[in-house]
Motif scaffolding. Structure first.
Motif, PDB file in Angstrom:
ATOM      1  N   ASN A 185       0.842  -1.190   0.000  1.00 25.55           N
ATOM      2  CA  ASN A 185       0.000   0.000   0.000  1.00 25.55           C
ATOM      3  C   ASN A 185       0.876   1.239   0.000  1.00 25.55           C
ATOM      4  N   MET A 186       0.796   1.999  -1.095  1.00 27.61           N
ATOM      5  CA  MET A 186       1.623   3.200  -1.232  1.00 27.61           C
ATOM      6  C   MET A 186       1.379   4.215  -0.134  1.00 27.61           C
ATOM      7  N   ASN A 187       0.184   4.153   0.444  1.00 25.85           N
ATOM      8  CA  ASN A 187      -0.148   5.158   1.458  1.00 25.85           C
ATOM      9  C   ASN A 187       0.241   4.712   2.856  1.00 25.85           C
ATOM     10  N   ASN A 188       0.809   3.522   2.924  1.00 27.94           N
ATOM     11  CA  ASN A 188       1.201   3.019   4.232  1.00 27.94           C
ATOM     12  C   ASN A 188       2.710   3.230   4.402  1.00 27.94           C
ATOM     13  N   PRO A 189       3.080   4.182   5.267  1.00 26.98           N
ATOM     14  CA  PRO A 189       4.499   4.526   5.415  1.00 26.98           C
ATOM     15  C   PRO A 189       5.343   3.323   5.811  1.00 26.98           C
ATOM     16  N   HIS A 190       4.753   2.406   6.565  1.00 27.30           N
ATOM     17  CA  HIS A 190       5.494   1.237   6.998  1.00 27.30           C
ATOM     18  C   HIS A 190       5.853   0.358   5.785  1.00 27.30           C
ATOM     19  N   HIS A 191       4.880   0.147   4.908  1.00 26.74           N
ATOM     20  CA  HIS A 191       5.124  -0.644   3.691  1.00 26.74           C
ATOM     21  C   HIS A 191       6.212   0.010   2.850  1.00 26.74           C
ATOM     22  N   VAL A 192       6.066   1.321   2.667  1.00 30.14           N
ATOM     23  CA  VAL A 192       6.999   2.040   1.803  1.00 30.14           C
ATOM     24  C   VAL A 192       8.407   1.971   2.388  1.00 30.14           C
TER      25      VAL A 192
ATOM     26  N   HIS B 119       9.629  -0.239   4.446  1.00 27.14           N
ATOM     27  CA  HIS B 119      10.124  -1.613   4.402  1.00 27.14           C
ATOM     28  C   HIS B 119      10.699  -1.907   3.012  1.00 27.14           C
ATOM     29  N   ARG B 120       9.984  -1.456   1.992  1.00 26.63           N
ATOM     30  CA  ARG B 120      10.454  -1.660   0.624  1.00 26.63           C
ATOM     31  C   ARG B 120      11.738  -0.864   0.384  1.00 26.63           C
ATOM     32  N   ARG B 121      11.754   0.365   0.847  1.00 29.12           N
ATOM     33  CA  ARG B 121      12.936   1.221   0.676  1.00 29.12           C
ATOM     34  C   ARG B 121      14.177   0.536   1.276  1.00 29.12           C
ATOM     35  N   GLN B 122      13.982  -0.003   2.479  1.00 29.38           N
ATOM     36  CA  GLN B 122      15.077  -0.679   3.163  1.00 29.38           C
ATOM     37  C   GLN B 122      15.554  -1.898   2.379  1.00 29.38           C
ATOM     38  N   GLY B 123      14.583  -2.654   1.865  1.00 28.98           N
ATOM     39  CA  GLY B 123      14.910  -3.843   1.078  1.00 28.98           C
ATOM     40  C   GLY B 123      15.681  -3.487  -0.184  1.00 28.98           C
ATOM     41  N   LEU B 124      15.295  -2.383  -0.829  1.00 30.22           N
ATOM     42  CA  LEU B 124      15.983  -1.950  -2.046  1.00 30.22           C
ATOM     43  C   LEU B 124      17.421  -1.528  -1.714  1.00 30.22           C
TER      44      LEU B 124
END
Length: 196
Positions: free
Chosen positions: A79-86, A88-93
């Motif tokens: 969910n783009m609007n979920n800061p936690h999701h974003v 988590h993805r940023r960290q993974g990248l």
């Protein structure tokens, strides 16, 4: 002899509108290094998840024997609007790039450098590494460096570049991306629902 280092940060996720229905998030990739492998010692570009997927596929097809690190998993619940999701993805990248940059063989792939230090689209990166463009990999990286500076680019540069009309507008480096590269991304992903 100074210890070689490469610092890579994936940061500043921003939502970009593709059209009235679709948005995506892109992330800034910041590189700071003293490594001889890099044409530029610092750089900042913006990339989206889909482009990371493309990069991983291309690096893997070039380095068959290496087990490439995984990208953060592609969840249908992202969910783009979920800061936690974003985040988590940023960290993974970021972890993905950190691992890749430790591998000398992967570092020798020009695609990786164009991905990290220019704003060329995947198609243009492919064209450049296979010699179909009138600019070399180093040219592309130097050119992008000059686009990021805050003074007007010489007319000569302007004639050469095909879509950097707004290169010296006020917007930050994120403004450099031609908006049409996201649609024909060159990677085998399903349509826009893919990452919204």
């Amino acid at each position: 002899h100074l210890q070689e280092f490469v610092t890579v940060l994936v940061r500043d996720p921003r939502t970009q509108k593709e059209d009235s229905w679709h948005s995506y998030i892109d992330y800034e990739i910041f590189i700071h290094t003293n490594s001889m492998c890099f044409t530029r010692k610092t750089s900042c570009v913006r990339r989206r998840f889909r482009e990371f997927v493309w990069l991983r596929q291309r690096l893997q097809s070039n380095a068959v024997l290496i087990q490439l690190p995984e990208l953060p998993s592609k969840t249908p619940f992202f969910n783009m609007n979920n800061p936690h999701h974003v985040d988590h993805r940023r960290q993974g990248l970021q972890e993905f790039l950190e691992k890749i940059l430790q591998d000398a063989l992967l570092l020798s792939d020009s695609r990786l450098h164009l991905f990290l230090q220019t704003q060329l689209s995947p198609e243009d990166i492919e064209a450049c590494v296979s010699g179909q463009t009138n600019y070399s990999v180093a040219d592309a990286i130097h050119k992008f460096a000059s686009l990021n500076r805050r003074f007007p680019v010489e007319d000569e540069e302007r004639k050469k570049g095909k879509n950097d009309v707004d290169s010296d507008s006020e917007s930050s480096s994120s403004g450099l991306r031609p908006s049409d590269d996201s649609i024909s991304c060159g990677c085998k992903t399903s349509p826009a629902s893919e990452e919204s």
